[in-house]
Design a protein around this motif. Structure first.
Motif, mmCIF file in Angstrom:
data_model
loop_
_atom_site.group_PDB
_atom_site.id
_atom_site.type_symbol
_atom_site.label_atom_id
_atom_site.label_comp_id
_atom_site.label_asym_id
_atom_site.label_seq_id
_atom_site.Cartn_x
_atom_site.Cartn_y
_atom_site.Cartn_z
ATOM 1 N N PRO A 66 0.808 -1.236 0.000
ATOM 2 C CA PRO A 66 0.000 0.000 0.000
ATOM 3 C C PRO A 66 0.838 1.282 0.000
ATOM 4 O O PRO A 66 0.398 2.315 -0.492
ATOM 5 C CB PRO A 66 -0.825 -0.121 1.288
ATOM 6 N N GLN A 67 2.069 1.206 0.564
ATOM 7 C CA GLN A 67 2.923 2.393 0.549
ATOM 8 C C GLN A 67 3.276 2.775 -0.888
ATOM 9 O O GLN A 67 3.401 3.954 -1.218
ATOM 10 C CB GLN A 67 4.201 2.149 1.350
ATOM 11 N N ASP A 68 3.468 1.755 -1.735
ATOM 12 C CA ASP A 68 3.585 1.965 -3.190
ATOM 13 C C ASP A 68 4.714 2.926 -3.581
ATOM 14 O O ASP A 68 4.548 3.766 -4.462
ATOM 15 C CB ASP A 68 2.245 2.479 -3.731
ATOM 16 N N ARG A 69 5.852 2.783 -2.926
ATOM 17 C CA ARG A 69 7.011 3.633 -3.234
ATOM 18 C C ARG A 69 8.220 2.787 -3.655
ATOM 19 O O ARG A 69 8.879 3.097 -4.632
ATOM 20 C CB ARG A 69 7.392 4.490 -2.012
ATOM 21 N N TRP A 70 8.503 1.751 -2.897
ATOM 22 C CA TRP A 70 9.659 0.906 -3.156
ATOM 23 C C TRP A 70 9.244 -0.379 -3.860
ATOM 24 O O TRP A 70 8.090 -0.811 -3.775
ATOM 25 C CB TRP A 70 10.345 0.512 -1.847
ATOM 26 N N SER A 71 10.202 -0.996 -4.544
ATOM 27 C CA SER A 71 10.014 -2.367 -5.031
ATOM 28 C C SER A 71 11.279 -3.141 -4.677
ATOM 29 O O SER A 71 12.348 -2.558 -4.463
ATOM 30 C CB SER A 71 9.769 -2.390 -6.545
ATOM 31 N N LEU A 72 11.142 -4.451 -4.599
ATOM 32 C CA LEU A 72 12.264 -5.313 -4.224
ATOM 33 C C LEU A 72 12.484 -6.358 -5.303
ATOM 34 O O LEU A 72 11.539 -7.051 -5.697
ATOM 35 C CB LEU A 72 11.988 -5.995 -2.889
ATOM 36 N N ILE A 188 17.793 -4.083 -4.898
ATOM 37 C CA ILE A 188 18.236 -5.307 -5.566
ATOM 38 C C ILE A 188 19.051 -6.169 -4.610
ATOM 39 O O ILE A 188 20.036 -5.701 -4.024
ATOM 40 C CB ILE A 188 19.083 -4.980 -6.816
ATOM 41 N N LEU A 189 18.633 -7.406 -4.438
ATOM 42 C CA LEU A 189 19.354 -8.372 -3.612
ATOM 43 C C LEU A 189 19.773 -9.541 -4.496
ATOM 44 O O LEU A 189 18.921 -10.191 -5.115
ATOM 45 C CB LEU A 189 18.479 -8.871 -2.461
ATOM 46 N N LEU A 246 25.810 -0.696 -3.173
ATOM 47 C CA LEU A 246 24.349 -0.681 -3.155
ATOM 48 C C LEU A 246 23.737 -1.978 -3.677
ATOM 49 O O LEU A 246 22.592 -2.290 -3.366
ATOM 50 C CB LEU A 246 23.834 0.507 -3.974
ATOM 51 N N ALA A 247 24.480 -2.718 -4.490
ATOM 52 C CA ALA A 247 23.971 -3.995 -5.025
ATOM 53 C C ALA A 247 25.046 -5.073 -4.883
ATOM 54 O O ALA A 247 25.615 -5.535 -5.861
ATOM 55 C CB ALA A 247 23.559 -3.832 -6.484
ATOM 56 N N PRO A 248 25.316 -5.468 -3.632
ATOM 57 C CA PRO A 248 26.344 -6.482 -3.398
ATOM 58 C C PRO A 248 25.840 -7.873 -3.761
ATOM 59 O O PRO A 248 24.640 -8.076 -3.964
ATOM 60 C CB PRO A 248 26.600 -6.377 -1.888
ATOM 61 N N TRP A 249 26.756 -8.810 -3.844
ATOM 62 C CA TRP A 249 26.386 -10.217 -3.980
ATOM 63 C C TRP A 249 26.455 -10.878 -2.611
ATOM 64 O O TRP A 249 27.321 -10.554 -1.795
ATOM 65 C CB TRP A 249 27.347 -10.944 -4.930
ATOM 66 N N TYR A 250 25.546 -11.815 -2.370
ATOM 67 C CA TYR A 250 25.606 -12.667 -1.188
ATOM 68 C C TYR A 250 25.987 -14.062 -1.671
ATOM 69 O O TYR A 250 25.230 -14.686 -2.424
ATOM 70 C CB TYR A 250 24.264 -12.692 -0.457
ATOM 71 N N VAL A 251 27.164 -14.516 -1.268
ATOM 72 C CA VAL A 251 27.636 -15.846 -1.657
ATOM 73 C C VAL A 251 27.168 -16.800 -0.564
ATOM 74 O O VAL A 251 27.769 -16.897 0.510
ATOM 75 C CB VAL A 251 29.165 -15.863 -1.823
#
Length: 320
Positions: A66-72, A188-189, A246-251
């Motif tokens: 509902p906040q409708d500002r961010w996306s993941l 971004i994850l 800001l967009a690291p990788w998780y190994v």
């Protein structure tokens, strides 16, 4: 005496996330990352964390929408049988499907090949308020096409543009696009499920032994497995060149599926907490309108009650 503030959720989950995060600072060697790490947990403790993360994720998603500002955008990469499908099923169990979309990227269609290599992923990006999950992603165009150079010819790129620097160029393009998305509200994850060759072998055997899993197996899996060293070298290159602050990788250690799910779920929950999500606040005009609506609904209820009482009185009188 003032109360000591409770630690944030991100701080609580940091030991399960930070050791596996690479943001491009320093050197990266895939061989230095264990595939069988358990983080000091056992399956029982892990299940409790996983269940708590499911509830947290559900709560955050209810505000995100509902906040409708961010996306993941959640990106899952890994070799066959690394646990991508089961991780999605387990971590997002109970999340409202209206605000969550999963896209699996397989071999490009002829229509997709008529566009640039990022096109099919770009049209699948999550809108504001939504969570998008990419089961494989645009990174395949720096992975499979690099391991199998013959596939690059199918992408119809003008020959003079296919230079020795094409992979470096693609890394630069991806980083630029991810930076653009981040600047426009898409978090971004990126997760690389780091499974060992021995564990993949056992999972392939399990697929052959269990009739319900036979459909997952193909001979192509075996031919790709023979290219394991090449795939690992390319994955190392991808992580090295596309990890940013800001967009690291998780190994993610993926030999134990239950631990991989804890790491992925904890990283997602921590990222959502940092967005300061909340339900939208009504403005003064809306509050005034709500008051009028409430009065109308209450009057409607009173009117029905009055009509019912009148009808009952009339029926009683006619029966006498």
């Amino acid at each position: 005496m003032s109360k000591k503030p409770s630690p944030s959720l991100a701080a609580e989950l940091k030991p399960l996330v930070a050791p596996f995060r690479f943001d491009g600072a320093g050197k990266f060697h895939l061989r230095s990352h264990k595939t069988d790490e358990k983080g000091g947990l056992d399956k029982d403790k892990a299940e409790k964390i996983l269940e708590a993360n499911r509830q947290r994720l559900n709560d955050f998603q209810e505000k995100l929408y509902p906040q409708d500002r961010w996306s993941l955008l959640v990106i899952l990469q890994g070799m066959d049988a690394s646990g991508k499908d089961s991780a999605i099923k387990s971590i997002f169990e109970g999340v409202n499907p209206q605000g969550c979309e999963v896209h699996s990227f397989k071999q490009p269609t002829s229509h997709e090949l008529d566009h640039d290599f990022m096109w099919r992923a770009m049209i699948a990006l999550p809108g504001r308020g939504r969570i998008g999950i990419f089961n494989r992603s645009y990174y395949e165009e720096c992975l499979v096409t690099r391991v199998h150079p013959e596939l690059l010819a199918e992408e119809k790129i003008p020959p003079k543009l296919v230079t020795k620097n094409i992979w470096r160029d693609r890394f630069e393009d991806i980083c630029a696009i991810e930076r653009y998305l981040l600047r426009n509200g898409t978090v971004i994850l990126k997760f690389f499920l780091n499974v060992s060759g021995q564990e993949q072998r056992q999972r392939f055997l399990d697929r052959l032994d269990q009739p319900s899993k036979n459909w997952k197996f193909s001979m192509n899996d075996i031919s790709e497995r023979a290219l394991w060293p090449r795939y690992m070298a390319v994955y190392q290159d991808i992580v090295r060149h596309t990890s940013t602050t800001l967009a690291p990788w998780y190994v993610v250690p993926a030999d134990h599926k239950w631990f991989a799910r804890v790491v992925i779920g904890s990283a997602i929950v921590s990222a959502l907490e940092n967005l300061d999500l909340h339900f939208p606040h009504a403005d003064k005009a809306s509050l005034k309108e709500f008051k009028q609506v409430r009065e109308a609904l209450e009057n409607e209820g009173k009117g029905r009650k009055k009509a019912k009482a009148k009808k009952k009185a009339k029926a009683k009188k006619s029966s006498q």
